[in-house]
Design a protein around this motif. Structure first.
Motif, PDB file in Angstrom:
ATOM      1  N   LYS A   1       0.778   4.057   2.730  1.00  0.00           N
ATOM      2  CA  LYS A   1       1.427   3.778   4.039  1.00  0.00           C
ATOM      3  C   LYS A   1       2.836   3.960   3.916  1.00  0.00           C
TER       4      LYS A   1
ATOM      5  N   THR B   1       0.856  -1.290   0.037  1.00  0.00           N
ATOM      6  CA  THR B   1      -0.081   0.012  -0.072  1.00  0.00           C
ATOM      7  C   THR B   1       0.832   1.311  -0.002  1.00  0.00           C
TER       8      THR B   1
ATOM      9  N   THR C   1       0.093  -6.009  16.814  1.00  0.00           N
ATOM     10  CA  THR C   1      -0.065  -5.453  15.424  1.00  0.00           C
ATOM     11  C   THR C   1      -1.132  -5.887  14.899  1.00  0.00           C
TER      12      THR C   1
ATOM     13  N   TYR D   1       0.326 -20.563   6.529  1.00  0.00           N
ATOM     14  CA  TYR D   1       1.043 -19.755   7.392  1.00  0.00           C
ATOM     15  C   TYR D   1       2.163 -20.513   8.186  1.00  0.00           C
TER      16      TYR D   1
ATOM     17  N   ASN E   1      10.182  -8.937   5.907  1.00  0.00           N
ATOM     18  CA  ASN E   1       8.976  -8.736   7.163  1.00  0.00           C
ATOM     19  C   ASN E   1       7.649  -9.072   6.524  1.00  0.00           C
TER      20      ASN E   1
HETATM   21  P1  NDP Z   1       1.059  -6.760   9.941  1.00  0.00           P
HETATM   22  O1  NDP Z   1       0.023  -7.444   8.882  1.00  0.00           O
HETATM   23  O2  NDP Z   1       0.915  -5.826  10.707  1.00  0.00           O
HETATM   24  O3  NDP Z   1       2.187  -6.037   8.456  1.00  0.00           O
HETATM   25  C1  NDP Z   1       2.534  -6.920   7.275  1.00  0.00           C
HETATM   26  C2  NDP Z   1       3.264  -6.153   6.457  1.00  0.00           C
HETATM   27  O4  NDP Z   1       3.109  -6.785   5.274  1.00  0.00           O
HETATM   28  C3  NDP Z   1       2.174  -4.986   5.957  1.00  0.00           C
HETATM   29  O5  NDP Z   1       3.111  -3.613   5.768  1.00  0.00           O
HETATM   30  C4  NDP Z   1       1.730  -5.254   4.551  1.00  0.00           C
HETATM   31  O6  NDP Z   1       1.520  -4.373   3.599  1.00  0.00           O
HETATM   32  C5  NDP Z   1       2.781  -6.056   4.141  1.00  0.00           C
HETATM   33  N1  NDP Z   1       2.410  -7.285   3.160  1.00  0.00           N
HETATM   34  C6  NDP Z   1       1.489  -7.865   3.274  1.00  0.00           C
HETATM   35  N2  NDP Z   1       1.199  -8.703   1.953  1.00  0.00           N
HETATM   36  C7  NDP Z   1       2.136  -8.141   1.146  1.00  0.00           C
HETATM   37  C8  NDP Z   1       2.200  -8.027  -0.306  1.00  0.00           C
HETATM   38  N3  NDP Z   1       1.417  -9.034  -1.041  1.00  0.00           N
HETATM   39  N4  NDP Z   1       3.058  -7.239  -0.734  1.00  0.00           N
HETATM   40  C9  NDP Z   1       4.105  -6.446  -0.090  1.00  0.00           C
HETATM   41  N5  NDP Z   1       3.512  -6.249   1.157  1.00  0.00           N
HETATM   42  C10 NDP Z   1       2.945  -7.052   1.772  1.00  0.00           C
HETATM   43  O7  NDP Z   1       1.804  -7.898  10.386  1.00  0.00           O
HETATM   44  P2  NDP Z   1       3.042  -7.795  11.505  1.00  0.00           P
HETATM   45  O8  NDP Z   1       3.800  -6.714  11.423  1.00  0.00           O
HETATM   46  O9  NDP Z   1       2.339  -8.529  12.693  1.00  0.00           O
HETATM   47  O10 NDP Z   1       4.254  -9.122  11.095  1.00  0.00           O
HETATM   48  C11 NDP Z   1       5.472  -8.750  10.390  1.00  0.00           C
HETATM   49  C12 NDP Z   1       6.019 -10.071  10.536  1.00  0.00           C
HETATM   50  O11 NDP Z   1       6.175 -10.722  11.749  1.00  0.00           O
HETATM   51  C13 NDP Z   1       5.366 -10.920   9.596  1.00  0.00           C
HETATM   52  O12 NDP Z   1       6.429 -11.952   8.593  1.00  0.00           O
HETATM   53  C14 NDP Z   1       4.608 -11.999  10.466  1.00  0.00           C
HETATM   54  O13 NDP Z   1       4.569 -13.312   9.991  1.00  0.00           O
HETATM   55  C15 NDP Z   1       5.822 -12.070  11.598  1.00  0.00           C
HETATM   56  N6  NDP Z   1       5.234 -12.212  12.966  1.00  0.00           N
HETATM   57  C16 NDP Z   1       4.398 -11.536  13.977  1.00  0.00           C
HETATM   58  C17 NDP Z   1       4.044 -11.948  15.005  1.00  0.00           C
HETATM   59  C18 NDP Z   1       2.949 -10.881  15.641  1.00  0.00           C
HETATM   60  O14 NDP Z   1       2.716 -11.354  16.717  1.00  0.00           O
HETATM   61  N7  NDP Z   1       2.736  -9.694  15.181  1.00  0.00           N
HETATM   62  C19 NDP Z   1       4.437 -13.155  15.569  1.00  0.00           C
HETATM   63  C20 NDP Z   1       5.151 -14.134  14.913  1.00  0.00           C
HETATM   64  C21 NDP Z   1       5.640 -13.489  13.524  1.00  0.00           C
HETATM   65  P3  NDP Z   1      -0.110  -3.769   3.529  1.00  0.00           P
HETATM   66  O15 NDP Z   1      -0.529  -3.178   4.845  1.00  0.00           O
HETATM   67  O16 NDP Z   1       0.215  -2.621   2.467  1.00  0.00           O
HETATM   68  O17 NDP Z   1      -0.901  -4.849   3.249  1.00  0.00           O
END
Ligand code: NDP
Length: 249
Positions: A50, A47, A203, A167, A101
């Motif tokens: 963002k 996005t 998050t 996942y 990430n």
């Molecule tokens: P969020 O959902 O808050 O953020 C995910 C980010 O990834 C967003 O910026 C999103 O962009 C981006 N994203 C998703 N799909 C795409 C795509 N097709 N192309 C490009 N960018 C994309 O997740 P978290 O911050 O919670 O997670 C970050 C990482 O940490 C992930 O890998 C997650 O699996 C891992 N994780 C998180 C945990 C948690 O408790 N939060 C626990 C364990 C692992 P947009 O918003 O534009 O879609």
């Protein structure tokens, strides 16, 4: 101890670091933190608005000017990723770090009922695109003095669990990538691959996975940044093939 590492305004001075999913959640905070540590951050995400908000925040703090790389990792072709690498090469000549990430949660449902289209989307964003982007960027990372690739797993990536479906499988794949890339580059002192498991963090993704949970009981992305910064510093140049848990049990 990397979890207690205290980063400073020059911890990542002059480094060029790409962060995927830099527009929200942990990725957004990692991008801001890297910039606060002196890095030039390349903000990759889906996005654009963002990413622009993160760009503006970095600019308003007077930090090194970031770059915005809008890319949908679900739809992007390998050719587009190579194009992106060429663009970075022209602009910067090399890349010091990549934080993979970005990820999607998909459905929390038994595999027996898992929608195959969702399965493919999750595997594409969380695993295939991670592989393709890494392969595209390796020449630029080799051109750095000390290149660091950081993947992102999850506790279900280390140990898959019922209902976590694609996942969990995608995160297992990412942990496997960490091991394979590490072994295949073991004679290269200037390139390393590691993986972070952030653990339960406040998050949007976490809130979707656990709708009944009070987010205020969870640590924030800011709370776990020591590990995120440490793995990008030269102090971590000997750290290879690790899955680092931000929330040790
Ligand atoms: P969020 O959902 O808050 O953020 C995910 C980010 O990834 C967003 O910026 C999103 O962009 C981006 N994203 C998703 N799909 C795409 C795509 N097709 N192309 C490009 N960018 C994309 O997740 P978290 O911050 O919670 O997670 C970050 C990482 O940490 C992930 O890998 C997650 O699996 C891992 N994780 C998180 C945990 C948690 O408790 N939060 C626990 C364990 C692992 P947009 O918003 O534009 O879609």
């Amino acid at each position: 101890e990397m979890r207690a590492f205290e980063y400073q305004a020059d911890s990542l001075k002059d480094k060029i670091i790409l962060v995927t999913g830099a527009g929200d959640g942990i990725g957004k905070v990692a991008a801001l933190t890297y910039a606060k540590c002196g890095a030039t951050v390349l903000l990759l995400g889906k996005t654009q608005s963002k990413l622009e908000a993160v760009y503006d925040e970095i600019e308003s703090l007077g930090l090194a000017e970031p770059a915005i790389l809008p890319l949908d990792l679900e739809k992007a072709s390998f050719a587009q990723m190579q194009e992106l690498a060429n663009l970075i090469e022209k602009e910067f000549g090399h890349l010091d770090g990549v934080l993979h990430n970005a990820a999607i949660l998909g459905a929390l449902t038994p595999l027996e009922m898992y929608d195959p289209i969702t399965f493919e989307q999750v595997m594409r964003v969380n695993s295939t695109a991670v592989f393709m982007l890494t392969q595209s960027l390796i020449p630029l990372l080799r051109a750095a003095q000390s290149g660091s690739v950081v993947f992102t797993s999850s506790s279900v990536g280390t140990k898959p669990r019922a209902f976590w479906g694609a996942y969990a499988l995608s995160k297992q794949s990412v942990e496997g990538m960490t091991t394979i890339f590490t072994q295949e580059t073991q004679n290269m002192t200037a390139l390393r691959f590691n993986c972070i498991n952030p653990g339960a963090t406040r998050t949007n993704m976490r809130a979707h996975a656990f709708p009944g949970e009070d987010p205020y009981t969870l640590k924030t992305p800011e709370d776990i940044m020591s590990v995120y910064v440490y793995l990008m510093t030269d102090s971590a140049s000997g750290v290879k093939g690790q899955v680092v848990d931000c929330q040790p049990k």
